[in-house]
Enzyme design. Sequence first.
Site, PDB file in Angstrom:
ATOM      1  N   ASP A  11      47.714  26.773  45.575  1.00 54.23           N
ATOM      2  CA  ASP A  11      46.557  27.100  46.403  1.00 54.23           C
ATOM      3  C   ASP A  11      45.373  26.325  45.820  1.00 54.23           C
ATOM      4  O   ASP A  11      44.724  26.753  44.877  1.00 54.23           O
ATOM      5  CB  ASP A  11      46.293  28.602  46.375  1.00 54.23           C
TER       6      ASP A  11
ATOM      7  N   TYR B 122      43.135  34.836  44.267  1.00 49.27           N
ATOM      8  CA  TYR B 122      42.725  35.140  45.641  1.00 49.27           C
ATOM      9  C   TYR B 122      43.297  34.071  46.563  1.00 49.27           C
ATOM     10  O   TYR B 122      43.079  32.874  46.356  1.00 49.27           O
ATOM     11  CB  TYR B 122      41.205  35.153  45.751  1.00 49.27           C
TER      12      TYR B 122
ATOM     13  N   LYS C  33      37.992  24.314  51.661  1.00 42.42           N
ATOM     14  CA  LYS C  33      36.627  24.178  51.160  1.00 42.42           C
ATOM     15  C   LYS C  33      36.073  22.754  51.106  1.00 42.42           C
ATOM     16  O   LYS C  33      35.387  22.320  52.008  1.00 42.42           O
ATOM     17  CB  LYS C  33      36.510  24.882  49.819  1.00 42.42           C
TER      18      LYS C  33
END
Length: 449
Positions: free
Chosen positions: A252, A156, A280
């Site tokens: 990522d 994702y 995050k």
Amino acid sequence: MSAEHLGEPATRTIAAWPGSQAAWRRARASLAGGVSTGLRASMPPHPLFFDRGAGSRLWDVDGNSYLDYVLGWGPIIVGHSHPAVVTAVGEQLHRGQTFGSGHALEYEVAERLCARVPGAQRVLWSNTGSEAVQVALRLARAHTGRHRFVKFEGHYHGWTDQVLVSYRNLAEDGRPALGSAGQHPGVLADVSVLPFNDSAAVAELLARPDSDIAAVLVEPVLCNTGVLPPAPGFLEDLRALCDRTGTVLVFDEVITGLRMASGGAAERYGVTPDLTVLAKALAGGFSLSAVTGRADIVQQVTSGVVHAGTYNGNPIALAAAAATLDLLGGPEVYPRLEAVTAQLAEGLRAAFARHGVTAAVHHVGPVLQVSPGVTEVRTVREVLAADWAFYNELVVQALRRGVFLLPGGRWYLSTEHSAADVTQTVAALDDALDALSRAGAVPVPATVV
């Protein structure tokens, strides 16, 4: 420590959430679905509404307390409302919210990232992981003069059209699959989707003279679908293949960055990408993302590559980032995170075994995965084949006993989770499994397609 922070006994049972139900009814009259992101609508038994958080705990609008393993879906790496983060943000609020120009925190925090993230020679500030991935791909295309990119099944990289491909909806023939209604089908022409940990498939594709691959985009640890580590040599193979073909390697690290190690997964596995995407954990709960990497690639934003954003380099978010980096700077931080997560994994395995429930439990750093109905997960398809209906029942039973979990089996731990928290959590899950066993609920053995 006060009784409030110790929490209630692990075997307490919450019968219902009337305050959350009322809030959700009200929210649906003005918010689409009653939530601010569609994923939250999938939280069983229904979205909860919270009033406050401190350390490893949350309190909902009904006054119930929970040990939190959702952690805002990942950003709360140093716990809720950490005093150091609150103080730093409070001090910045008095100086200004945003300037539309430069300020010292932009380069001070960038310097600190360059010192700790492998390969980080320059930094671009953005606001979300989805935005930062788009910037990374644009930089890769400009650098190589090519247009297409490689991603892997189950990975994702944000919700935008370009990358929301073959995430949870995998085509049996391996072809790329769109992830959303309303998504432009033309994006499929720009992406090749390959199995994770399959170096040979990557080598074959990059060797084709017509492949036109600008970037290989990868979660170095596949946290979004099963917390799957890279196979031995896989990241090294990607590095060598990208070097050989002039392809940009993009990690990522939205989840793994500052979480798997001080320098993220790149440090943990000893492989340096050309570009790294961070988000995050970067700002302890505030909205901040970054693209870091080779100066010659990142510097293209001064010579033709457009990178814009009103809130880029926001001083409040960067004040939170500076405080978060301070809190994650001690030599004991990551070994302790690893040890507490290992304690939790061992306790959960024992609880499942006591009740005769088949489930795979493993972790990479402070990210843990529970997959019911299987004994081991090594591939995305094995993860997707687990009994997620049973897991959702377990989530509700855990919630009733004061443990807040994500659907999909992923658990996040913060620096504020203690050994005592883990002991309480395992006791609560043991009691939850007992309730499910008495009700005759058992996971269905997985069938991998």
